[in-house]
Motif scaffolding. Structure first.
Motif, PDB file in Angstrom:
ATOM      1  N   TYR A 172      80.110  -8.416  18.564  1.00 10.26           N
ATOM      2  CA  TYR A 172      80.359  -8.677  17.154  1.00 10.26           C
ATOM      3  C   TYR A 172      79.293  -9.642  16.633  1.00 10.26           C
ATOM      4  CZ  TYR A 172      85.095  -6.738  17.646  1.00 10.26           C
ATOM      5  OH  TYR A 172      86.163  -5.918  17.863  1.00 10.26           O
ATOM      6  N   ALA A 209      87.240  -5.456   8.045  1.00 11.76           N
ATOM      7  CA  ALA A 209      88.202  -5.097   9.085  1.00 11.76           C
ATOM      8  C   ALA A 209      87.716  -5.548  10.453  1.00 11.76           C
ATOM      9  CB  ALA A 209      88.445  -3.589   9.073  1.00 11.76           C
ATOM     10  N   ARG A 210      86.430  -5.370  10.724  1.00 11.69           N
ATOM     11  CA  ARG A 210      85.881  -5.795  12.013  1.00 11.69           C
ATOM     12  C   ARG A 210      85.895  -7.319  12.118  1.00 11.69           C
ATOM     13  NH1 ARG A 210      86.854  -1.873  15.354  1.00 11.69           N
ATOM     14  NH2 ARG A 210      85.510  -0.040  15.165  1.00 11.69           N
ATOM     15  N   ASN A 212      88.093  -9.280  10.869  1.00  6.49           N
ATOM     16  CA  ASN A 212      89.470  -9.679  11.123  1.00  6.49           C
ATOM     17  C   ASN A 212      89.899  -9.435  12.566  1.00  6.49           C
ATOM     18  OD1 ASN A 212      89.985 -10.588   8.525  1.00  6.49           O
ATOM     19  ND2 ASN A 212      90.637  -8.574   7.806  1.00  6.49           N
ATOM     20  N   GLN A 213      89.170  -8.581  13.284  1.00  7.77           N
ATOM     21  CA  GLN A 213      89.515  -8.281  14.671  1.00  7.77           C
ATOM     22  C   GLN A 213      89.043  -9.369  15.634  1.00  7.77           C
ATOM     23  OE1 GLN A 213      87.769  -4.496  15.486  1.00  7.77           O
ATOM     24  NE2 GLN A 213      89.358  -3.340  14.441  1.00  7.77           N
ATOM     25  N   MET A 214      88.113 -10.178  15.212  1.00  6.33           N
ATOM     26  CA  MET A 214      87.483 -11.117  16.138  1.00  6.33           C
ATOM     27  C   MET A 214      88.430 -12.231  16.547  1.00  6.33           C
ATOM     28  SD  MET A 214      83.628 -11.619  14.764  1.00  6.33           S
ATOM     29  CE  MET A 214      83.369 -12.826  16.035  1.00  6.33           C
ATOM     30  N   ARG A 215      88.552 -12.450  17.829  1.00  2.00           N
ATOM     31  CA  ARG A 215      89.267 -13.615  18.337  1.00  2.00           C
ATOM     32  C   ARG A 215      88.326 -14.814  18.377  1.00  2.00           C
ATOM     33  NH1 ARG A 215      91.835 -12.213  23.945  1.00  2.00           N
ATOM     34  NH2 ARG A 215      89.726 -11.451  24.347  1.00  2.00           N
ATOM     35  N   ARG A 217      87.203 -16.509  16.112  1.00  2.00           N
ATOM     36  CA  ARG A 217      86.143 -16.473  15.106  1.00  2.00           C
ATOM     37  C   ARG A 217      86.125 -17.773  14.302  1.00  2.00           C
ATOM     38  NH1 ARG A 217      90.276 -13.314  12.874  1.00  2.00           N
ATOM     39  NH2 ARG A 217      90.837 -13.811  10.728  1.00  2.00           N
ATOM     40  N   ASN A 246      86.826  -9.197  24.369  1.00  2.00           N
ATOM     41  CA  ASN A 246      88.115  -8.677  23.937  1.00  2.00           C
ATOM     42  C   ASN A 246      88.287  -7.221  24.339  1.00  2.00           C
ATOM     43  OD1 ASN A 246      85.985  -8.129  22.171  1.00  2.00           O
ATOM     44  ND2 ASN A 246      87.382  -7.651  20.515  1.00  2.00           N
TER      45      ASN A 246
END
Length: 246
Positions: A172, A209-210, A212-215, A217, A246
């Motif tokens: 990411y 959307a991508r 929001n997926q990041m841990r 972040r 992830n």
């Protein structure tokens, strides 16, 4: 540790890298297929020598009349040239035909020769499972050319919006701080951006959307571009992207 390295990399816009300008090569099926990677290119442009190679000129992108009289080809070439100039990229063409692209021996040889000449640190290409046949063919051209060239560097797939199917994001890149500039560059693809759909209906929703997926972040991060490594290939020291695990 890797998450910390990622945050540092994004926060400093890749300034943590060494002074040498390694080359990177993006292989796209059409002008405007660079959109999913434009934020990354903006973060790279002062640290890397960027090359973009389009398999076709996108000459069928405005219908048959523009294809037959050559006006669409000319328009889309001008637009791609403007975007590449903005990110400091050098542009190359493989001259396959939009809608009729094939991984021919000659086309693969030409790209292989370019890879040998450039000796890029990393190459980027389409995810091979895609609803657009030109994207699939572009992925095949790059894979075949990389093998022919004996390429041993970092090899990544980018996600072509909603057309890529089953994409597996691994790396990411936080593009939040270049979001506005990315939108400006997308709008240079004017002939493909009816009602600003490339920005508002495609790029922004996918990147958000991508993000929001990041841990782990950063709290300021909203937008991310994603990449996946070619299976079984070594990614070197991984200085371009850092895996979150992830």
């Amino acid at each position: 540790m890797r998450s910390f390295a990622f945050a540092v990399l994004c926060a400093f816009g890749l300034q943590a890298l060494g002074a040498d300008r390694d080359r990177v090569l993006f292989v796209c099926a059409h002008p405007d297929d660079l959109v999913p990677s434009l934020g990354t290119c903006l973060l790279m442009k002062d640290r890397f020598e960027i090359h973009v190679c389009d398999v076709t000129h996108g000459e069928f992108g405005l219908g048959r009349k523009g294809f037959e009289d050559g006006t669409t080809k000319a328009t889309r070439m001008r637009e791609e040239e403007a975007v590449c100039a903005a990110i400091g990229a050098k542009l190359h063409w493989l001259d396959e035909i939009d809608g009729q692209a094939y991984a021919t021996q000659e086309t693969c040889r030409r790209l292989a020769d370019l890879i040998v000449t450039l000796r890029p640190r990393a190459v980027f290409g389409h995810w091979p499972i895609d609803t657009h046949p030109d994207h699939v063919m572009s992925a095949a051209v790059l894979q075949r050319a990389a093998i022919r060239a004996g390429f041993k560097g970092e090899y990544y797939f980018f996600e072509e919006g909603r057309q890529a199917k089953g994409f597996l994001p691994v790396f990411y890149v936080d593009i939040t701080r270049v979001r506005a500039e990315k939108n400006r560059l997308i709008r240079l693809y004017a002939c493909q951006n009816e009602k600003d759909a490339l920005v508002t209906e495609e790029s922004e929703p996918v990147d958000r959307a991508r993000g929001n997926q990041m841990r782990f972040r950063p709290t300021e991060m909203t937008d991310a571009e994603v990449f996946s490594p070619y299976p079984g290939t070594g990614q070197g020291s991984g200085i371009i992207f850092t895996e979150l695990g992830n």
